[in-house]
Design a protein around this motif. Structure first.
Motif: not given
Length: 435
Positions: A316-318, A322-323, A328, A350, A353-354, A357, A362
């Motif tokens: 989902e993150l990739n 978002y996750m 998380r 993270f 990717k986020l 962020y 984080n």
């Protein structure tokens, strides 16, 4: 040449309820808004399709249009902030620069340099609290020290969180103070910044009362896409006011309000203990024999660990940037505890990717998961990813969405046995922490 005041947008990309902008407009005439695409930040991004740059670019474009409708404009620059401000000071008769506080170590150093230059130029450089409810030394223990445990911090925040701290700044009362501009400068193109448009979708800026009322019950179930607010990206870049959100939280959900207080808590930790950016808050955790296992780390990054909830979260993150928050915690615990890989590696991934962020949050949450933080899960608390799946995605709806090959021959066996990994983790942690 008449004197102007610059207002520098940073993590506050909105015209309404903006503290620094309010003070600039109230205290000065001819306020010229400014945004700088900071090359010091952009140069560190590895992906030219980084979706956060697209989001910022589109938001800045909207701000520019809004200001042009008010017969003003947004000046958009690309470069080193100090050099940009020096160039503008040479071009205009700048009497003051207003902006809002930033609490990250690199930003603090940047602002210190700018403040020093501004003093020499006899330019007033003023910053204000905007992205937090409380900051710096506003919430301290009875002995005058920073809180390092969340619950007593939260309790004191709730005692002080009254209408004064939640009141919006009425920026619209002073719109006549914007510098009048006949013809604004054209907006830089995204390509001129060295980036191309991302195809990721961004969450809408919409806070649902229905979501808030059910938040406490629904927030831990990732299959329920409407169980959380998805406002992290908007909070990160200030397209929404934290004061507005806190007012809604106080009306409808104390649990949701608590998440905003966690955000403040981690920011004040970063402010008082900036070393946490690169070190464990509890230094002994850096002495643990963390594994250097690039192949294991890669499997975690790709979502091929053989643990469905972990894999779903990473995919989902990739795919989306978002996750879900519950997930998380599970994927972070898995990396640090099951794979015994240092939290810094996961934190950096993270960070890449986020969409939402944020350094303070984080870092704080990764250190919580690892047990190395100021207010952390004890080292012997190790999430069982299978048990977490049964509890929070009992029908497997979330997992099936992101891991379609789950429960087929194509899905890999777990890369580590839970009980064996747990034992290895406890042994490695105990060896250092029990000394």
């Amino acid at each position: 040449m008449s004197k102007i005041t610059l207002f520098w947008f940073r993590r506050d990309l909105r015209l309404d309820d903006n503290a620094g902008l309010y003070h600039a407009l109230k205290e000065h005439q001819d306020v010229l808004p400014l945004f700088i695409f900071d090359t010091e930040i952009l140069s560190k991004l590895e992906d030219t399709t980084d979706a956060r740059v697209t989001f910022i670019y589109d938001t800045v474009s909207e701000l520019k249009e809004q200001l042009q409708k008010k017969s003003s404009d947004l000046l958009v620059r690309h470069g080193n902030p100090l050099e940009v401000l020096q160039e503008l000071a040479d071009r205009f008769s700048v009497q003051a620069i207003y902006t809002n506080h930033d609490y990250e170590p690199v930003a603090r150093k940047r602002d210190e340099k700018i403040a020093t230059w501004a003093r020499r130029q006899k330019i007033d450089f003023r910053t204000f609290k905007d992205q937090t409810l409380f900051e710096k030394d506003e919430i301290l223990t009875d002995s005058g020290k920073p809180y390092t445990v969340f619950t007593p911090y939260k309790n004191k925040v709730l005692k002080h969180l009254n209408g004064f701290y939640l009141k919006s700044y009425p920026n619209d009362l002073y719109e006549s103070s914007y510098l009048k501009v006949r013809k604004g400068e054209p907006m830089l193109k995204l390509q001129e910044l060295g980036f191309v448009r991302s195809k990721l979708e961004f969450p809408a800026l919409d806070l649902s009362t229905k979501m808030l009322k059910s938040y406490a019950k629904e927030r831990d179930f990732p299959a329920n896409g409407k169980g959380t607010s998805h406002l992290g990206l908007h909070l990160r870049f200030g397209t929404v006011s934290v004061r507005e959100l806190a007012r809604e939280g106080m009306k409808y959900s104390e649990v949701w309000l608590s998440e905003l207080i966690w955000r403040d808590f981690f920011m004040q930790i970063l402010w008082h203990y900036p070393q946490v950016e690169t070190q464990s808050f509890r230094p002994e955790y850096d002495k643990i024999a963390w594994r250097r296992a690039p192949k294991d780390f890669q499997r975690w990054c790709e979502g091929n660990t053989g643990y469905p909830l972990v894999d779903a979260g990473m995919r989902e993150l990739n795919a989306t940037g978002y996750m879900h928050n519950r997930v998380r915690m599970v994927v972070a615990s898995f990396l640090c505890k099951h794979l015994l890989i240092h939290w810094r590696e996961g934190e950096r991934y993270f960070a890449k990717k986020l969409l939402d962020y944020d350094l303070a949050a984080n870092n704080g949450n990764w250190q919580w998961a690892a047990g190395s933080g100021c207010d952390a899960a004890p080292y012997f608390r190790i999430f069982n990813p299978s048990a977490q799946l049964d509890k929070f995605d009992p029908k497997g709806e979330y997992v099936k969405k992101w891991v379609p090959e789950w429960e087929t021959d194509e899905y890999p066996e777990p890369m580590v046995d839970h009980n064996e990994a747990r034992g290895r983790c406890l042994q490695a942690f105990t060896k250092v922490l029990k000394k």
